[in-house]
Design a protein around this motif. Structure first.
Motif, PDB file in Angstrom:
ATOM      1  N   PRO A  68    -101.576  62.339  63.274  1.00 12.41           N
ATOM      2  CA  PRO A  68    -101.105  62.423  64.759  1.00 12.41           C
ATOM      3  C   PRO A  68     -99.906  63.167  64.879  1.00 12.41           C
ATOM      4  O   PRO A  68     -99.080  63.636  64.064  1.00 12.41           O
ATOM      5  CB  PRO A  68    -100.623  61.154  64.873  1.00 12.41           C
ATOM      6  CG  PRO A  68    -101.242  60.295  63.818  1.00 12.41           C
ATOM      7  CD  PRO A  68    -101.379  61.199  62.700  1.00 12.41           C
ATOM      8  N   ILE A  97     -96.393  60.670  69.070  1.00 15.14           N
ATOM      9  CA  ILE A  97     -97.274  59.380  69.813  1.00 15.14           C
ATOM     10  C   ILE A  97     -96.353  58.513  70.219  1.00 15.14           C
ATOM     11  O   ILE A  97     -95.154  58.244  69.815  1.00 15.14           O
ATOM     12  CB  ILE A  97     -98.278  58.997  68.746  1.00 15.14           C
ATOM     13  CG1 ILE A  97     -99.234  59.762  68.202  1.00 15.14           C
ATOM     14  CG2 ILE A  97     -99.072  57.748  69.503  1.00 15.14           C
ATOM     15  CD1 ILE A  97    -100.233  60.480  69.034  1.00 15.14           C
ATOM     16  N   SER A 133     -94.092  62.444  74.514  1.00 14.39           N
ATOM     17  CA  SER A 133     -95.352  62.414  73.980  1.00 14.39           C
ATOM     18  C   SER A 133     -96.523  62.513  74.750  1.00 14.39           C
ATOM     19  O   SER A 133     -96.618  62.205  75.790  1.00 14.39           O
ATOM     20  CB  SER A 133     -95.551  60.735  73.404  1.00 14.39           C
ATOM     21  OG  SER A 133     -94.289  60.530  72.388  1.00 14.39           O
ATOM     22  N   TYR A 134     -97.527  63.327  74.181  1.00 10.56           N
ATOM     23  CA  TYR A 134     -98.557  63.602  75.072  1.00 10.56           C
ATOM     24  C   TYR A 134     -99.600  62.469  75.153  1.00 10.56           C
ATOM     25  O   TYR A 134    -100.360  62.401  76.075  1.00 10.56           O
ATOM     26  CB  TYR A 134     -99.422  64.741  73.919  1.00 10.56           C
ATOM     27  CG  TYR A 134    -100.685  65.266  75.033  1.00 10.56           C
ATOM     28  CD1 TYR A 134    -100.376  66.232  75.922  1.00 10.56           C
ATOM     29  CD2 TYR A 134    -101.900  64.738  74.340  1.00 10.56           C
ATOM     30  CE1 TYR A 134    -101.558  66.587  76.606  1.00 10.56           C
ATOM     31  CE2 TYR A 134    -102.938  65.414  75.078  1.00 10.56           C
ATOM     32  CZ  TYR A 134    -102.967  66.403  76.194  1.00 10.56           C
ATOM     33  OH  TYR A 134    -104.001  66.774  76.927  1.00 10.56           O
ATOM     34  N   ALA A 135     -99.694  61.569  74.062  1.00 13.71           N
ATOM     35  CA  ALA A 135    -100.722  60.599  74.076  1.00 13.71           C
ATOM     36  C   ALA A 135     -99.905  59.363  73.445  1.00 13.71           C
ATOM     37  O   ALA A 135     -98.876  59.220  73.048  1.00 13.71           O
ATOM     38  CB  ALA A 135    -101.816  60.814  73.437  1.00 13.71           C
ATOM     39  N   ALA A 165    -105.060  57.023  71.543  1.00 12.56           N
ATOM     40  CA  ALA A 165    -105.553  58.225  70.999  1.00 12.56           C
ATOM     41  C   ALA A 165    -105.830  58.389  69.603  1.00 12.56           C
ATOM     42  O   ALA A 165    -106.872  58.825  69.097  1.00 12.56           O
ATOM     43  CB  ALA A 165    -104.667  59.277  71.560  1.00 12.56           C
ATOM     44  N   ASN A 172    -103.857  65.139  68.876  1.00 10.76           N
ATOM     45  CA  ASN A 172    -102.939  65.867  69.905  1.00 10.76           C
ATOM     46  C   ASN A 172    -102.814  67.153  69.576  1.00 10.76           C
ATOM     47  O   ASN A 172    -103.162  68.008  68.586  1.00 10.76           O
ATOM     48  CB  ASN A 172    -101.392  65.225  70.065  1.00 10.76           C
ATOM     49  CG  ASN A 172    -101.257  63.930  70.599  1.00 10.76           C
ATOM     50  OD1 ASN A 172    -102.522  63.343  71.246  1.00 10.76           O
ATOM     51  ND2 ASN A 172    -100.012  63.459  70.741  1.00 10.76           N
TER      52      ASN A 172
END
Length: 299
Positions: free
Chosen positions: A188, A191, A224-226, A230, A249
């Motif tokens: 990842p 996150i 954080s993108y996700a 995810a 990501n």
């Protein structure tokens, strides 16, 4: 495994009391699997199983210190006697220690490696052997990190541990394939978890460590993108399609590509920034955010 066996798998997840571990437990529970959650925090592990039950799933929790090899064997034996041998093991438990190379003590290094690397080895070795003895195969998923491809001045020991987990996973994959045991590594990017909130800043006073932890934990949540789901989806994909390495990501894919295509340039770029720069940028962003919030309120 047959389709019927796959539909009722036994899934063991370490560090399942929160974040990625909890999201993964819920993901597998919702598809009908029996999930076993371990965590050093008993309350958190119980809460995860309560959530599993709330979505109609089945599960059980265990308190576990993943750095205890004897405890791993005892847990494996207990699970085998009560539920059977796990079909899927997710080695998720991990911690973060930040600070430059010379700021981190031997104790910092030992503690981080014990959780992030030794715990993965113990679980894979002990549960993997049980899978082999059962003779029906299985799947081991190790949560590594995009940090495995990122040398840096901020958390050198952490990325070393994750690079080791990635290489361990790939080595296990070619070794255990003879016993029909599949192995995947999940990498990842950033996150929204409590990794930084529970992390340690080495080499500074307690007051400075708390300030650093709080600032970077806030940044992790904001930028954080996700979220953990995810990563849970990536774990499920890895098991379903037998994937070797799964970045999560956009930044993880970018980092992996940059490291492969231009390793020297990547090292140079990463060497430009350190802890001080990161804190400075975070403060600038915070000031800008507060200024915009104030302007909106005045309108």
């Amino acid at each position: 495994m047959t389709n019927d066996e796959q539909s009722t798998r036994l899934v063991l997840i370490t560090g399942g009391g929160s974040g990625i571990g909890r999201a993964t437990a819920l993901r597998f529970a919702q598809r009908g699997d029996m999930v076993l959650v371990t965590d050093i925090d008993e309350t958190a592990a119980k809460e995860t199983i309560e959530l599993v039950n709330a979505v109609g799933g089945r599960g059980a929790w265990y308190r576990q210190d993943v750095t205890d090899a004897t405890g791993w064997q005892e847990l494996s034996d207990e699970i085998a006697g009560t539920h059977g041998v796990p079909d899927v093991l997710v080695n998720n438990a991990g911690i973060l220690v930040t600070g430059s190379f010379l700021e981190q003590s031997v104790a910092d290094w030992d503690r981080l490696m014990a959780v992030n690397l030794d715990g993965v080895f113990y679980g894979s070795r002990i549960v993997g052997e049980a899978m082999v003895q059962r003779g029906r195969g299985g799947h081991i998923v190790n949560i590594a990190s995009a940090g495995a491809w990122v040398p840096n001045r901020v958390a050198g020991s952490y990325v070393v541990s994750k690079a080791a987990v990635l290489m361990l996973s790939e080595s296990m994959r070619i070794d255990l394939s003879r016993s029909n045991i599949r192995v995947s590594a999940i990498c990842p990017g950033v996150i929204r978890t409590n990794l930084m909130a529970h992390g340690t800043r080495a080499g500074v006073s307690d007051e400075e460590a708390i300030r650093f932890r709080d600032n970077f934990a806030a940044a992790q949540q904001r930028f954080s993108y996700a979220g953990p789901r995810a990563v849970a989806r990536a774990v499920e994909r890895a098991v379903t399609y037998n994937l070797a390495v799964v970045p999560v990501n956009p930044e993880a894919y970018f980092i992996a590509a940059a490291r492969r295509l231009a390793p020297g340039l990547t090292r140079y770029a990463l060497g430009l920034g350190g802890l001080e720069l990161g804190e400075s940028l975070l403060s600038t962003v915070d000031r800008a955010r507060l200024a915009l919030t104030g302007a909106e309120r005045r309108q």
